[in-house]
Write a protein that holds these residues in place. Sequence first.
Motif, PDB file in Angstrom:
ATOM      1  N   GLU A  86      53.263  39.055  36.380  1.00 19.14           N
ATOM      2  CA  GLU A  86      53.131  38.057  37.454  1.00 19.14           C
ATOM      3  C   GLU A  86      51.669  37.750  37.783  1.00 19.14           C
ATOM      4  OE1 GLU A  86      55.000  40.740  37.426  1.00 19.14           O
ATOM      5  OE2 GLU A  86      57.049  40.257  38.048  1.00 19.14           O
ATOM      6  N   ASP A  87      50.746  38.609  37.305  1.00 18.14           N
ATOM      7  CA  ASP A  87      49.324  38.421  37.622  1.00 18.14           C
ATOM      8  C   ASP A  87      48.658  37.364  36.745  1.00 18.14           C
ATOM      9  OD1 ASP A  87      49.551  40.566  39.377  1.00 18.14           O
ATOM     10  OD2 ASP A  87      48.870  42.031  37.881  1.00 18.14           O
ATOM     11  N   VAL A  88      49.273  37.007  35.630  1.00 18.56           N
ATOM     12  CA  VAL A  88      48.546  36.162  34.672  1.00 18.56           C
ATOM     13  C   VAL A  88      49.144  34.755  34.591  1.00 18.56           C
ATOM     14  CG1 VAL A  88      47.804  38.123  33.269  1.00 18.56           C
ATOM     15  CG2 VAL A  88      49.883  36.898  32.653  1.00 18.56           C
ATOM     16  N   ALA A  89      48.276  33.816  34.290  1.00 22.17           N
ATOM     17  CA  ALA A  89      48.681  32.414  34.163  1.00 22.17           C
ATOM     18  C   ALA A  89      47.910  31.809  32.996  1.00 22.17           C
ATOM     19  CB  ALA A  89      48.374  31.656  35.450  1.00 22.17           C
ATOM     20  N   GLU A  90      48.447  30.729  32.463  1.00 18.76           N
ATOM     21  CA  GLU A  90      47.793  30.028  31.364  1.00 18.76           C
ATOM     22  C   GLU A  90      46.347  29.722  31.749  1.00 18.76           C
ATOM     23  OE1 GLU A  90      50.225  26.904  29.797  1.00 18.76           O
ATOM     24  OE2 GLU A  90      48.534  26.000  28.745  1.00 18.76           O
ATOM     25  N   GLY A  91      45.443  29.977  30.820  1.00 15.19           N
ATOM     26  CA  GLY A  91      44.027  29.712  31.072  1.00 15.19           C
ATOM     27  C   GLY A  91      43.251  30.942  31.514  1.00 15.19           C
ATOM     28  N   ASP A  92      43.956  31.987  31.965  1.00 17.11           N
ATOM     29  CA  ASP A  92      43.251  33.212  32.387  1.00 17.11           C
ATOM     30  C   ASP A  92      42.487  33.815  31.218  1.00 17.11           C
ATOM     31  OD1 ASP A  92      44.317  32.898  34.860  1.00 17.11           O
ATOM     32  OD2 ASP A  92      45.553  34.717  34.841  1.00 17.11           O
ATOM     33  N   GLU A  93      41.392  34.492  31.563  1.00 15.97           N
ATOM     34  CA  GLU A  93      40.524  35.063  30.534  1.00 15.97           C
ATOM     35  C   GLU A  93      40.878  36.526  30.269  1.00 15.97           C
ATOM     36  OE1 GLU A  93      36.359  35.617  31.608  1.00 15.97           O
ATOM     37  OE2 GLU A  93      35.756  34.778  29.673  1.00 15.97           O
TER      38      GLU A  93
END
Lengths: 171, 144
Positions: free
Chosen positions: B7-14
Motif C-alpha cells: 500500500e506504500d508504493v505507487a507508479e512513479g515511486d523511486e
Amino acid sequence: MSTSSTQTPDLIPPEALEQVGTVVATRTGAVDQREWQRWAVAVGDHNPLWFDADHARAHGYDDVIAPPLYVQYAVLGVTRLDELRPDGSSGASSGNLAFPAAPKRMAGGESTTFHAPCYHRDEITMERRVESIVQKQGRSGAFVLVTWRTTYTNPRAEWVAEATTSMIARP
Amino acid sequence: MTQLHFEDVAEGDEVTPLTVTPDATQLFFFSAATYNGHRIHYDRTWAVDVEGYPDVLVHGPLQSALLARAVTDWIGGHGRLVSFSAQNRAVAHPGQELTFGGRVTGVRLADGRGLVDLELAGRRGEDVLMPGSATVELPLRGEA
C-alpha cells in the motif's frame, strides 16, 4: 543474415549450430552458505536474510537463504587450468561452444523467474539448453548472440528458478 | 529499517538508489566467488593489448548483482524478488562511480499477492550501462 551485404563474415561454425535446441549441460551442486556469503560480500550485499538465521526466521523462512542471483553459481563445475580458453574463461557450463572467428566474449544479459528460496546444503539440479545462436550486425560490426534457457530444481522437486541468459562473441 | 508494504508504493515511486565505485579488490573477490577466470577482469595487459579496452572490465554479472541488491534492499525482509532481468549495454571500468536504481511502473493485486513492477537501470552519470526490469512481491498491511 543479410542477403544484401556482400562480405558478411560467417562467425558461426556448423558444429555450434548443431547444438541449438540440445541440452548442453546438466549439473547438480550443493548450495553452500559460506560460498553464497562470499558472493554476497563481494557484491557488498549485507542483507541479513543471507547471514542471520534469526532475522530470516522472523521473515517467514526456515533459516538463512541464498541470494536469488547466487543460485546460478552453486552448480558450477571445475575446469583444469590447462583446459581454460586463452582468455582464461571456462566453457564447461555452456556446452563449450567454440567461435574461433569471434573469440572476444562478454555476458549479454539475464532474465530469471524465482520460484522458491534455496537453503544451505540444498542439492540444486541445473539443466541448460541452447535456445538460439544468431549472427547480428551491430554498430561496431558483426557479432554472435548465444541464448541459453536454464532451469534449476531443488531436492523437494520444486522449481527454484528458470533463467534465460545470453552471451555476445565478437571477432 | 521499516518494512515497505504494497500500500506504500505507487507508479512513479523511486527505488532507493545504490551508488558503488567498484575497485580492483572487489573485482578480484567477485571473480573468485563466481569461479570466473576471464582475464579481462584482472589482467590489464590482456584487456588492453589483446581485447582493445582502456582498462579491465567490471563484470556484467557484478553489475546485475548490484542492481538486484538495490531492489532487495528496497523491498525489505518481507519482500520477495519474483523476477529480474538485466542487459549489458556498455562496459564499466574500476574506479568509475556507478548508480543502480529504478522506478515503479505498475502495481497489481494477483490472487491476494501485492505485485510491483519495476523499471531498473545501472548508470554511469547519465549513461545507462545496464537497463533492466523486475517484479517484486510486497506484503499487504496487516500481513507483516
